[in-house]
Enzyme design. Sequence first.
Site, PDB file in Angstrom:
ATOM      1  N   CYS A 143       1.942   3.189   3.139  1.00  0.00           N
ATOM      2  CA  CYS A 143       1.165   3.589   4.322  1.00  0.00           C
ATOM      3  C   CYS A 143       1.821   3.065   5.597  1.00  0.00           C
ATOM      4  O   CYS A 143       1.602   1.923   5.995  1.00  0.00           O
ATOM      5  CB  CYS A 143      -0.268   3.079   4.211  1.00  0.00           C
ATOM      6  SG  CYS A 143      -1.328   3.631   5.561  1.00  0.00           S
ATOM      7  N   CYS A 146      -0.511   2.085   8.415  1.00  0.00           N
ATOM      8  CA  CYS A 146      -1.189   0.806   8.182  1.00  0.00           C
ATOM      9  C   CYS A 146      -0.242  -0.377   8.410  1.00  0.00           C
ATOM     10  O   CYS A 146      -0.609  -1.375   8.997  1.00  0.00           O
ATOM     11  CB  CYS A 146      -1.694   0.714   6.745  1.00  0.00           C
ATOM     12  SG  CYS A 146      -2.460   2.207   6.129  1.00  0.00           S
ATOM     13  N   ASP A 147       0.968  -0.275   7.898  1.00  0.00           N
ATOM     14  CA  ASP A 147       1.847  -1.442   7.829  1.00  0.00           C
ATOM     15  C   ASP A 147       3.022  -1.415   8.811  1.00  0.00           C
ATOM     16  O   ASP A 147       3.668  -2.437   9.035  1.00  0.00           O
ATOM     17  CB  ASP A 147       2.430  -1.563   6.402  1.00  0.00           C
ATOM     18  CG  ASP A 147       1.339  -1.792   5.358  1.00  0.00           C
ATOM     19  OD1 ASP A 147       0.299  -2.371   5.718  1.00  0.00           O
ATOM     20  OD2 ASP A 147       1.528  -1.394   4.199  1.00  0.00           O
TER      21      ASP A 147
HETATM   22  P1  FAD Z   1     -10.520   3.928  -2.038  1.00  0.00           P
HETATM   23  O1  FAD Z   1     -10.139   2.769  -1.207  1.00  0.00           O
HETATM   24  O2  FAD Z   1      -9.458   4.867  -2.457  1.00  0.00           O
HETATM   25  O3  FAD Z   1     -11.291   3.334  -3.298  1.00  0.00           O
HETATM   26  C1  FAD Z   1     -11.896   4.128  -4.260  1.00  0.00           C
HETATM   27  C2  FAD Z   1     -12.032   3.255  -5.498  1.00  0.00           C
HETATM   28  O4  FAD Z   1     -13.095   3.725  -6.317  1.00  0.00           O
HETATM   29  C3  FAD Z   1     -10.832   3.331  -6.443  1.00  0.00           C
HETATM   30  O5  FAD Z   1      -9.731   2.624  -5.998  1.00  0.00           O
HETATM   31  C4  FAD Z   1     -11.431   2.761  -7.713  1.00  0.00           C
HETATM   32  O6  FAD Z   1     -11.452   1.347  -7.660  1.00  0.00           O
HETATM   33  C5  FAD Z   1     -12.877   3.299  -7.644  1.00  0.00           C
HETATM   34  N1  FAD Z   1     -13.000   4.463  -8.551  1.00  0.00           N
HETATM   35  C6  FAD Z   1     -12.142   5.511  -8.681  1.00  0.00           C
HETATM   36  N2  FAD Z   1     -12.545   6.334  -9.657  1.00  0.00           N
HETATM   37  C7  FAD Z   1     -13.702   5.787 -10.162  1.00  0.00           C
HETATM   38  C8  FAD Z   1     -14.590   6.178 -11.214  1.00  0.00           C
HETATM   39  N3  FAD Z   1     -14.397   7.273 -11.940  1.00  0.00           N
HETATM   40  N4  FAD Z   1     -15.653   5.364 -11.478  1.00  0.00           N
HETATM   41  C9  FAD Z   1     -15.880   4.244 -10.740  1.00  0.00           C
HETATM   42  N5  FAD Z   1     -15.052   3.834  -9.745  1.00  0.00           N
HETATM   43  C10 FAD Z   1     -13.981   4.595  -9.464  1.00  0.00           C
HETATM   44  N6  FAD Z   1      -6.301   2.021   5.995  1.00  0.00           N
HETATM   45  C11 FAD Z   1      -6.557   1.431   7.162  1.00  0.00           C
HETATM   46  O7  FAD Z   1      -7.447   1.860   7.893  1.00  0.00           O
HETATM   47  N7  FAD Z   1      -5.861   0.312   7.553  1.00  0.00           N
HETATM   48  C12 FAD Z   1      -4.886  -0.247   6.808  1.00  0.00           C
HETATM   49  O8  FAD Z   1      -4.256  -1.240   7.193  1.00  0.00           O
HETATM   50  C13 FAD Z   1      -4.602   0.357   5.540  1.00  0.00           C
HETATM   51  N8  FAD Z   1      -3.650  -0.141   4.731  1.00  0.00           N
HETATM   52  C14 FAD Z   1      -3.382   0.455   3.543  1.00  0.00           C
HETATM   53  C15 FAD Z   1      -2.374  -0.068   2.740  1.00  0.00           C
HETATM   54  C16 FAD Z   1      -2.075   0.540   1.544  1.00  0.00           C
HETATM   55  C17 FAD Z   1      -0.977  -0.056   0.682  1.00  0.00           C
HETATM   56  C18 FAD Z   1      -2.794   1.699   1.113  1.00  0.00           C
HETATM   57  C19 FAD Z   1      -2.474   2.351  -0.220  1.00  0.00           C
HETATM   58  C20 FAD Z   1      -3.784   2.239   1.915  1.00  0.00           C
HETATM   59  C21 FAD Z   1      -4.075   1.628   3.137  1.00  0.00           C
HETATM   60  N9  FAD Z   1      -5.041   2.144   3.987  1.00  0.00           N
HETATM   61  C22 FAD Z   1      -5.343   1.525   5.172  1.00  0.00           C
HETATM   62  C23 FAD Z   1      -5.802   3.348   3.637  1.00  0.00           C
HETATM   63  C24 FAD Z   1      -7.183   2.933   3.115  1.00  0.00           C
HETATM   64  O9  FAD Z   1      -7.005   1.963   2.122  1.00  0.00           O
HETATM   65  C25 FAD Z   1      -7.920   4.122   2.565  1.00  0.00           C
HETATM   66  O10 FAD Z   1      -8.012   5.142   3.541  1.00  0.00           O
HETATM   67  C26 FAD Z   1      -9.333   3.745   2.151  1.00  0.00           C
HETATM   68  O11 FAD Z   1      -9.314   2.645   1.270  1.00  0.00           O
HETATM   69  C27 FAD Z   1     -10.034   4.899   1.478  1.00  0.00           C
HETATM   70  O12 FAD Z   1     -11.290   4.448   1.107  1.00  0.00           O
HETATM   71  P2  FAD Z   1     -12.184   5.187   0.051  1.00  0.00           P
HETATM   72  O13 FAD Z   1     -13.532   4.562   0.197  1.00  0.00           O
HETATM   73  O14 FAD Z   1     -12.077   6.636   0.153  1.00  0.00           O
HETATM   74  O15 FAD Z   1     -11.664   4.815  -1.396  1.00  0.00           O
END
Ligand code: FAD
Length: 321
Positions: A143, A146-147
């Site tokens: 990302c 992000c980084d």
């Molecule tokens: P996610 O964070 O994708 O989490 C969903 C979680 O739900 C999954 O990881 C899993 O644990 C759980 N899940 C999945 N399937 C199931 C299932 N069937 N049953 C139960 N649980 C399940 N964004 C920023 O704003 N700032 C940053 O600095 C930043 N840094 C990042 C660094 C990295 C390396 C990455 C990969 C992403 C970064 N992002 C950052 C992006 C950010 O992390 C995402 O946009 C955000 O986390 C998305 O949130 P979400 O709630 O959609 O789900």
Amino acid sequence: MTDNQANVETIVIIGSGPAAHTAAIYAARALLNPVMYEGEYASGVAAGGQLTTTTDVENFPGFPNGIMGPDLMMAMREQSINCGARILTKTVDSVDFSTRPFKVSGSFGDVFAHVVIVATGATAKRLHIKGEDVFWQKGISACAVCDGALPIFRNKPLVVIGGGDSAVEEANYLTKFASKVTMLVRKDELRASKVMQERAFANSKIDIKWNTEAQEVQGDQMMAQVVVKNNQTSAVETLDASGLFYAIGHTPNTDFLNGQLTLDESGYVITTPDTMKTNIDGVFACGDVQDHVYRQAITAAGTGCMAALDAEHYLSAQGLI
Ligand code: FAD
Ligand code: NDP
């Protein structure tokens, strides 16, 4: 209704990132008694989601000095619980949206719910090349937005892998900080849209290596080189690089839906514009599982709020609360 449907949950939230926790906080404060299935290393990511895989988060409002990703997610989890959400560390393996109430299943058995909020996020694709595990978050990131602004990348040569819109966007963004950005593209053309291609070609700090694939990441405490190979000539070259950014796409975590929600061609859940409604009444989706554009913690949280408010309106309109 069968006996095991007697105790129907009002809202089941599936997932555990910023979207799921924001939905849980809003639903709990609306006295909807939500239950969250946060996953047990679901899709290869710890409960808490993608931010558990990173270090400093500097762009989530409210933390003037930044916050570590895992700490931010622990705080969100604590807030969900304090507001009254119940959290189960279980993965949802399947759902049945053809019955009402809906059925949600996993190793915990079957539970039934009037509303399901899908907040399972997406997983950044990785290459699994040599050195990747060693230098992940020690120069390797999935990302750039992000980084990219971190001091370790300032005025340093950086590498981006991929040839799509994300790769071009990330490469362009990184040129603000880097001395030079090399894009590794495995074909002899970019997949990115024409307008994005023009942006890459016009940026004098971007160098594109065609037909080139990364083979290995090397370094000491932090990564310092990427070994690359031309897939046409087999020539191998070692590039100095303080950062390596993967932009080879994300996989939305939708397998467990088994085709019951309408997805776009990349597998993201389609929601009705300006709402978090899916094609099934009473099922809502929020966060990265339905967003291939913004993919940020704050946007995920925002849509989690929307999903909970949409769910409350739905339950009220159906006379279920
Ligand atoms: P996610 O964070 O994708 O989490 C969903 C979680 O739900 C999954 O990881 C899993 O644990 C759980 N899940 C999945 N399937 C199931 C299932 N069937 N049953 C139960 N649980 C399940 N964004 C920023 O704003 N700032 C940053 O600095 C930043 N840094 C990042 C660094 C990295 C390396 C990455 C990969 C992403 C970064 N992002 C950052 C992006 C950010 O992390 C995402 O946009 C955000 O986390 C998305 O949130 P979400 O709630 O959609 O789900
Ligand atoms: P894409 O799937 O469009 O592109 C992925 C890129 O990564 C392709 O160039 C692909 O190469 C390459 N790739 C995939 N796997 C590998 C691998 N194993 N090794 C090397 N290279 C690999 O993903 P994006 O994230 O770029 O875009 C997703 C969607 O989001 C698209 O619809 C895009 O248009 C959209 N988007 C739009 C933006 C904008 O308009 N500003 C910004 C960002 C995304 P190959 O072409 O050879 O398959």
